[in-house]
Write a protein that holds these residues in place. Sequence first.
Motif, short mmCIF file in Angstrom:
data_model
loop_
_atom_site.label_atom_id
_atom_site.label_comp_id
_atom_site.label_asym_id
_atom_site.label_seq_id
_atom_site.Cartn_x
_atom_site.Cartn_y
_atom_site.Cartn_z
N GLN A 11 -6.55 11.43 -8.18
CA GLN A 11 -6.04 10.16 -7.73
C GLN A 11 -7.16 9.12 -7.78
N THR A 12 -6.80 7.87 -7.99
CA THR A 12 -7.80 6.83 -8.21
C THR A 12 -7.51 5.57 -7.42
N GLN A 124 2.62 2.08 -12.51
CA GLN A 124 1.47 2.90 -12.88
C GLN A 124 0.31 2.10 -13.45
N THR A 127 -3.31 2.44 -12.99
CA THR A 127 -3.60 3.87 -12.96
C THR A 127 -3.58 4.50 -14.34
#
Length: 264
Positions: A11-12, A124, A127
Amino acid sequence: MNYEGVLTKMQTENGSPIQYYLVFENDFLHMNQLLDKKVSINFLRYQCLNCSLQKKIYRQGYCYDCFFEIPQAADWIINPEMSKAHLGMEDRDLAYEEKVQIQPHVVYLANSSSVKVGVTRKTQIPTRWIDQGAHEAIEIVEVPNRYLAGITEVALKDHVSDKTNWRTMLKNEIKDEDLVEWRNKLKQFIPTEAAEYYLENNAETNLQFPVLKYPEKPKSLNLEKNPFYEGILKGIKGQYLMFEDQTVFNIRGNEGYVVSITVN
């Protein structure tokens, strides 16, 4: 410290630099804090991300049976132009397909190893760009469903790449591109059905990855052949961990592998 769990993509959080987190069922690692530390990875077993059984992983973190049955691994995931939920047509699970396909999607340009075109759900961004190791990206169109994004991507693939060279991306052998100029140049090739969704006033996004040293000759770690590895972590880019001895480890490519990770 020792951590154990099944690998899923990191995860970022976008920042300067991007922050990475490896999340397990009962624990997590803030990967940026591991830079310049000795990290060991020990492969223990498989665990399918769908059925949770200890079965050999086939693709995308799923065992063979699940990969060919669940909607999360259907062909339209990789080939969005095959999406049919907007027509009320089921592939594997219409309720799931409507939920995922009938929502805003973006066709974008990203520069990871060279300029490429791609598709993702609007939710998204950024991401998706982070996961691809793109240092710059820009949206071209924002459409109401996955099908329109897919046919736009197919049309643009005749004029720009849709692939990333992972070695070039990790070596950082890339040059800055004027993505606004690229976007404007590709406008003429957008299909008629998607032309009204063209974005003409947005600017490119720049991304900064936490890397102390890039590998000159990256060599990929294969946990099946080498179930134990130890090295000094020097950087994180895309979904790759980069080590001092040129070894690189693709977290996304090893989803469904249960590992123990030790930090010294």
